[in-house]
Scaffold this active site. Structure first.
Site, PDB file in Angstrom:
ATOM      1  N   ASN A 109       0.832  -1.129  -0.038  1.00 19.28           N
ATOM      2  CA  ASN A 109      -0.025   0.128  -0.135  1.00 19.28           C
ATOM      3  C   ASN A 109       0.884   1.167   0.059  1.00 19.28           C
ATOM      4  O   ASN A 109       1.999   1.421   0.545  1.00 19.28           O
ATOM      5  CB  ASN A 109      -0.779  -0.112   1.263  1.00 19.28           C
ATOM      6  CG  ASN A 109      -1.689   1.112   1.296  1.00 19.28           C
ATOM      7  OD1 ASN A 109      -2.560   1.543   0.262  1.00 19.28           O
ATOM      8  ND2 ASN A 109      -1.840   1.913   2.488  1.00 19.28           N
ATOM      9  N   HIS A 111       1.104   5.168   1.199  1.00 22.63           N
ATOM     10  CA  HIS A 111       0.262   6.104   2.266  1.00 22.63           C
ATOM     11  C   HIS A 111       1.171   7.488   2.148  1.00 22.63           C
ATOM     12  O   HIS A 111       2.283   7.417   2.280  1.00 22.63           O
ATOM     13  CB  HIS A 111       0.338   5.441   3.637  1.00 22.63           C
ATOM     14  CG  HIS A 111      -0.345   6.405   4.541  1.00 22.63           C
ATOM     15  ND1 HIS A 111      -1.917   6.458   4.715  1.00 22.63           N
ATOM     16  CD2 HIS A 111       0.257   7.384   5.396  1.00 22.63           C
ATOM     17  CE1 HIS A 111      -2.040   7.358   5.438  1.00 22.63           C
ATOM     18  NE2 HIS A 111      -1.113   7.927   6.102  1.00 22.63           N
ATOM     19  N   GLU A 149      -3.197  -6.745   9.032  1.00 16.61           N
ATOM     20  CA  GLU A 149      -4.482  -6.756   9.568  1.00 16.61           C
ATOM     21  C   GLU A 149      -4.821  -5.263  10.276  1.00 16.61           C
ATOM     22  O   GLU A 149      -5.767  -4.973  10.381  1.00 16.61           O
ATOM     23  CB  GLU A 149      -4.947  -7.650  10.397  1.00 16.61           C
ATOM     24  CG  GLU A 149      -5.314  -9.012   9.368  1.00 16.61           C
ATOM     25  CD  GLU A 149      -5.851 -10.364   9.772  1.00 16.61           C
ATOM     26  OE1 GLU A 149      -6.808 -10.093  10.603  1.00 16.61           O
ATOM     27  OE2 GLU A 149      -5.219 -11.323   9.548  1.00 16.61           O
ATOM     28  N   GLY A 150      -3.770  -4.758  10.744  1.00 16.85           N
ATOM     29  CA  GLY A 150      -3.772  -3.366  11.280  1.00 16.85           C
ATOM     30  C   GLY A 150      -3.942  -2.216  10.201  1.00 16.85           C
ATOM     31  O   GLY A 150      -3.598  -2.282   9.132  1.00 16.85           O
ATOM     32  N   ASP A 152      -2.561   0.634   8.235  1.00 16.22           N
ATOM     33  CA  ASP A 152      -1.334   1.319   8.133  1.00 16.22           C
ATOM     34  C   ASP A 152      -0.155   0.910   9.094  1.00 16.22           C
ATOM     35  O   ASP A 152       0.840   1.427   9.230  1.00 16.22           O
ATOM     36  CB  ASP A 152      -1.469   2.981   8.098  1.00 16.22           C
ATOM     37  CG  ASP A 152      -2.144   3.358   6.943  1.00 16.22           C
ATOM     38  OD1 ASP A 152      -2.227   3.017   5.946  1.00 16.22           O
ATOM     39  OD2 ASP A 152      -2.868   4.579   7.226  1.00 16.22           O
TER      40      ASP A 152
HETATM   41  C1  GRF Z   1      -2.725   8.891  -3.295  1.00 17.03           C
HETATM   42  O1  GRF Z   1      -2.609   9.833  -2.313  1.00 17.03           O
HETATM   43  C2  GRF Z   1      -2.140   7.580  -2.315  1.00 17.03           C
HETATM   44  O2  GRF Z   1      -1.196   7.972  -1.449  1.00 17.03           O
HETATM   45  C3  GRF Z   1      -3.437   7.235  -1.409  1.00 17.03           C
HETATM   46  O3  GRF Z   1      -4.402   7.372  -2.263  1.00 17.03           O
HETATM   47  C4  GRF Z   1      -4.273   8.519  -3.148  1.00 17.03           C
HETATM   48  C5  GRF Z   1      -4.571   7.844  -4.525  1.00 17.03           C
HETATM   49  O4  GRF Z   1      -4.226   8.659  -5.644  1.00 17.03           O
HETATM   50  N1  GRF Z   1      -3.313   5.963  -0.705  1.00 17.03           N
HETATM   51  P1  GRF Z   1      -4.387   8.199  -7.107  1.00 17.03           P
HETATM   52  O5  GRF Z   1      -5.761   7.626  -7.226  1.00 17.03           O
HETATM   53  O6  GRF Z   1      -3.177   7.274  -7.304  1.00 17.03           O
HETATM   54  O7  GRF Z   1      -4.132   9.161  -8.014  1.00 17.03           O
END
Ligand code: GRF
Length: 208
Positions: A109, A111, A149-150, A152
């Site tokens: 993911n 973030h 599972e948490g 972030d």
């Molecule tokens: C990004 O800011 C990403 O960090 C977050 O959701 C947003 C997605 O933007 N998890 P995009 O759809 O890739 O433009």
């Protein structure tokens, strides 16, 4: 062997685009973006996938009675295509434990902050940048982590810092974090994963 990558999206898909562009430049040699799954119809990310010739489909949470049924359908879709890496790129639906266990240390993911700052439940989209500005931090950034599972809380793979500048708004900061950090980190991590270079040991990820 090539790792088949699925990118899960809910919005505009600029991170998906960064992955597609990196693949086009030959920067993810061990992987192939094979599938894009959107959590709702009509999102621009689907058009980006189609334009790139990547299979794109919608698996919408609202079409299923509960999270478990939704995740089972999603899992079936990924497994039937032999997906080996799941990339969450702005994907806003919740994944259950069964899904996360089936793809343990194979879901990443992105973030938009330096975890553990400004993360966890409720921290997504502009809210993350609003809170960073409110707190007065001078540096923020982005984090790519494995999903557990948490919220972030999974092992951190790569982070990149971005300066906060005088006069920043949540929107200007979001844009700078994307340009300077997110769009670089996500393809880099996908490439490292597909090259078999990520080793997870508890909360630590070693790049080998
Ligand atoms: C990004 O800011 C990403 O960090 C977050 O959701 C947003 C997605 O933007 N998890 P995009 O759809 O890739 O433009």
């Amino acid at each position: 062997m090539t790792t088949k990558i699925a990118v899960l999206v809910s919005g505009g898909g600029t991170n998906l685009q960064a992955l597609l562009d990196a693949q086009g430049r030959g920067e993810i040699p061990g992987g192939e973006i094979a599938l894009v799954v959107a959590s709702k119809p009509g999102v621009f990310a689907l058009e980006r996938a189609e334009k790139a010739g990547v299979e794109a489909l919608v698996v919408a949470r609202k079409d299923y009675p509960d999270t478990d049924a939704f995740c089972e359908a999603l899992l079936g879709t990924l497994e039937s295509r032999g997906i080996g890496l799941v990339v969450l790129a702005g994907f806003l639906s919740i994944l259950n434990g069964a899904f996360i266990r089936a793809y343990e240390n194979k879901i990443i993911n992105i973030h938009p902050s330096l975890i553990p700052s400004f993360c966890g439940k409720g921290f997504y989209g502009l809210k993350v940048h609003e809170e960073a500005l409110k707190r007065g931090v001078k540096v923020t950034g982005a984090t790519v982590h494995f999903v557990n599972e948490g919220a972030d809380e999974g092992p951190i793979i790569l982070q990149k810092a971005v300066d906060i500048l005088p006069g920043d708004t949540p929107e200007s900061l979001q844009k700078r974090v994307m340009e300077q950090a997110e769009w670089k980190l996500l393809p880099q991590v996908a490439a490292l994963f597909c090259a078999g270079r990520l080793r997870v040991e508890g909360r630590h990820v070693h790049i080998v």
